[in-house]
Scaffold this active site. Structure first.
Site, short mmCIF file in Angstrom:
data_model
loop_
_atom_site.label_atom_id
_atom_site.label_comp_id
_atom_site.label_asym_id
_atom_site.label_seq_id
_atom_site.Cartn_x
_atom_site.Cartn_y
_atom_site.Cartn_z
N LYS A 1 -11.64 -4.87 -1.53
CA LYS A 1 -12.54 -3.59 -1.60
C LYS A 1 -11.75 -2.47 -2.15
O LYS A 1 -12.25 -1.40 -2.61
CB LYS A 1 -12.64 -3.15 -0.06
N LYS B 1 -6.48 -11.16 -5.74
CA LYS B 1 -7.55 -11.36 -4.67
C LYS B 1 -8.77 -10.14 -4.79
O LYS B 1 -8.38 -9.07 -5.20
CB LYS B 1 -6.73 -10.79 -3.16
N LYS C 1 0.91 -1.33 0.01
CA LYS C 1 -0.03 0.00 -0.01
C LYS C 1 1.06 1.32 -0.05
O LYS C 1 0.48 2.11 -0.72
CB LYS C 1 -0.94 0.11 1.08
P1 TYM Z 1 -10.56 -6.76 5.96
O1 TYM Z 1 -11.53 -6.03 6.70
O2 TYM Z 1 -9.88 -6.43 4.75
O3 TYM Z 1 -11.56 -8.21 5.70
C1 TYM Z 1 -12.05 -9.18 6.70
C2 TYM Z 1 -11.85 -10.59 6.50
O4 TYM Z 1 -11.94 -10.98 4.89
C3 TYM Z 1 -11.03 -11.60 4.57
N1 TYM Z 1 -10.77 -11.70 3.21
C4 TYM Z 1 -10.83 -12.50 2.12
N2 TYM Z 1 -10.82 -13.78 2.32
C5 TYM Z 1 -10.77 -14.75 1.14
N3 TYM Z 1 -10.59 -14.01 0.01
C6 TYM Z 1 -10.72 -12.70 -0.10
N4 TYM Z 1 -10.47 -12.12 -1.56
C7 TYM Z 1 -10.51 -11.82 0.89
N5 TYM Z 1 -10.64 -10.58 1.23
C8 TYM Z 1 -10.75 -10.31 2.47
C9 TYM Z 1 -9.87 -11.17 5.20
O5 TYM Z 1 -8.86 -12.08 5.13
C10 TYM Z 1 -10.57 -10.74 6.91
O6 TYM Z 1 -10.52 -12.12 7.53
N6 TYM Z 1 -6.60 -6.42 8.98
C11 TYM Z 1 -7.99 -6.92 8.99
C12 TYM Z 1 -9.00 -6.53 10.07
C13 TYM Z 1 -8.55 -6.80 11.34
C14 TYM Z 1 -8.64 -8.14 12.12
C15 TYM Z 1 -8.35 -8.05 13.60
C16 TYM Z 1 -8.93 -9.33 11.83
C17 TYM Z 1 -8.45 -5.93 12.30
N7 TYM Z 1 -8.21 -6.43 13.55
C18 TYM Z 1 -8.18 -8.90 14.38
C19 TYM Z 1 -8.71 -10.36 12.70
C20 TYM Z 1 -8.60 -10.03 13.89
C21 TYM Z 1 -8.51 -6.73 7.64
O7 TYM Z 1 -8.21 -5.80 7.19
O8 TYM Z 1 -9.63 -7.41 7.17
#
Ligand code: TYM
Length: 351
Positions: A217, A214, A128
């Site tokens: 968003k 992937k 990023k």
């Molecule tokens: P975020 O908000 O980007 O995504 C939420 C969850 O969706 C999963 N994910 C996917 N899984 C499979 N294929 C995809 N294309 C795909 N895109 C997204 C992500 O792996 C995630 O599980 N950093 C985290 C948010 C976070 C978090 C936490 C997660 C903050 N604190 C504590 C777990 C525990 C994030 O940006 O997820």
């Protein structure tokens, strides 16, 4: 479906109810199919066998979101979507991250034991920040994984259900938890060291237009990103124009047929059918037929979620009541861990 790589067994789960925690960012008006399959579907399953804590990580989303009206709306839509897709507030503790101040407080402590080089090696930050350039990269993006570590460690979580892209952040969480426990020794380690709960076959759902990347968003174009709250005709259109290869056969091969394999993964995850069964079902049929069938299954899954999300949003008082109860419980657990961490550090506490 593959077994997740965390190693809990059924009998253990029923006896001791291990804890899980996960979070999702409210960065968009809707979650997408990757979020749903990679993480959220597991969240729903785990709440029956585990003591589940799930949060909308609004503070993390501040690293990208700037419009206050959107921000508030997206936080509430996210919470409503989680309930609509099956997170039951009577089984799980559902809350908004910013309503639990201990997240920021522990994040600071962890920042003070994280190496600059260690944080610089996080691939999501590197990608990023390289794209945006250093002048347009906020410091919050750099410390983002440390706040995530605080989210997890505060709850003494044993498992963290996430998609593959979060693996490195969970590794950092484990490293920081272990480092703290080893450095600030008390009679009992302050933090439980969590394991990622990643279901391999659906850990990375790809973009329909760019099937080796992937689904995300933050994609430049939304034409390959299928949203949960999207109208049926729009979902159908996206699947009909999904990129596939020049061949004809519906066969799973990530290397040679990335597009079709991604569609098979989606179809398999939503119907429970194996790859073999799917290949047999569509033997002799064309890509067009298959794409329509996958779209229909996705639409069928998302339609009730869309309706329920709208119902929940039309009763803001009820939604707010649920979130208030969730944050009360989350604060209790988080404050205990923070107090233990402060005690281990020698921080003077009142009372
Ligand atoms: P975020 O908000 O980007 O995504 C939420 C969850 O969706 C999963 N994910 C996917 N899984 C499979 N294929 C995809 N294309 C795909 N895109 C997204 C992500 O792996 C995630 O599980 N950093 C985290 C948010 C976070 C978090 C936490 C997660 C903050 N604190 C504590 C777990 C525990 C994030 O940006 O997820």
């Amino acid at each position: 479906m593959d077994q997740p790589e965390s190693d809990f067994s059924g009998s253990e789960i029923i006896l001791s109810k291990p804890r899980v925690l996960s979070g999702i960012q409210p960065t968009h008006d809707s979650f997408h199919l990757g979020n749903y399959l990679g993480a959220l579907k597991q969240w729903v399953q785990l709440q029956d066998s585990h003591d589940a804590f799930y949060c909308v990580v609004d503070l993390h989303a501040l690293t990208v979101e700037t419009d206050p009206k959107n921000f508030k709306h997206r936080t509430l839509v996210s919470a409503a979507q989680l309930i609509a897709l099956g997170i039951d507030p009577n089984k799980s503790t559902l809350f908004i991250q910013s309503q639990v101040p201990a997240h920021n407080q522990l994040a600071w402590v962890l920042e003070c034991i994280t190496g600059f080089g260690e944080a610089s090696r996080m691939t999501q930050f590197k990608d990023k920040s390289q794209k945006a350039g250093s002048d347009r990269t906020v410091v919050g993006l750099f410390t983002y994984p440390i706040l995530q570590a605080a989210d997890i460690l505060l709850y003494q979580a044993e498992f963290v259900p996430v998609g593959e892209d979060q693996r490195q952040h969970i590794e950092l969480t484990r490293d920081l938890g272990q480092r703290f426990n080893n450095t600030f020794k008390t009679s009992r380690p302050v933090f439980k060291i969590p394991q990622p709960h990643i279901v391999k076959s659906i850990a990375k759902i790809n973009d329909l237009q760019e099937p080796t990347a992937k689904m995300s968003k933050s994609s430049a174009s939304m034409s390959g990103v299928v949203e949960m709250l999207e109208p049926a005709d729009s979902i159908m259109k996206k699947f009909k124009s999904a990129v596939t290869d020049a061949g004809k056969e519906i066969k799973f091969s990530e290397k040679d047929k990335a597009g079709i394999s991604n569609l098979i993964t989606i179809y398999s995850a939503l119907t429970g059918k194996t790859h073999d069964q799917i290949e047999q079902e569509f033997a002799g049929k064309g890509y067009g037929d298959f794409k329509i069938k996958v779209a229909e299954v996705v639409i069928e899954t998302f339609a009730p979620i869309r309706t329920k999300t709208n119902d929940l949003l039309s009763d803001p008082a009820e939604l707010s009541k649920i979130l208030k109860a969730g944050s009360a419980k989350a604060n209790q657990v988080a404050n205990q861990t923070l107090s233990d961490a402060y005690a281990a550090l020698g921080v003077v506490q009142n009372g």
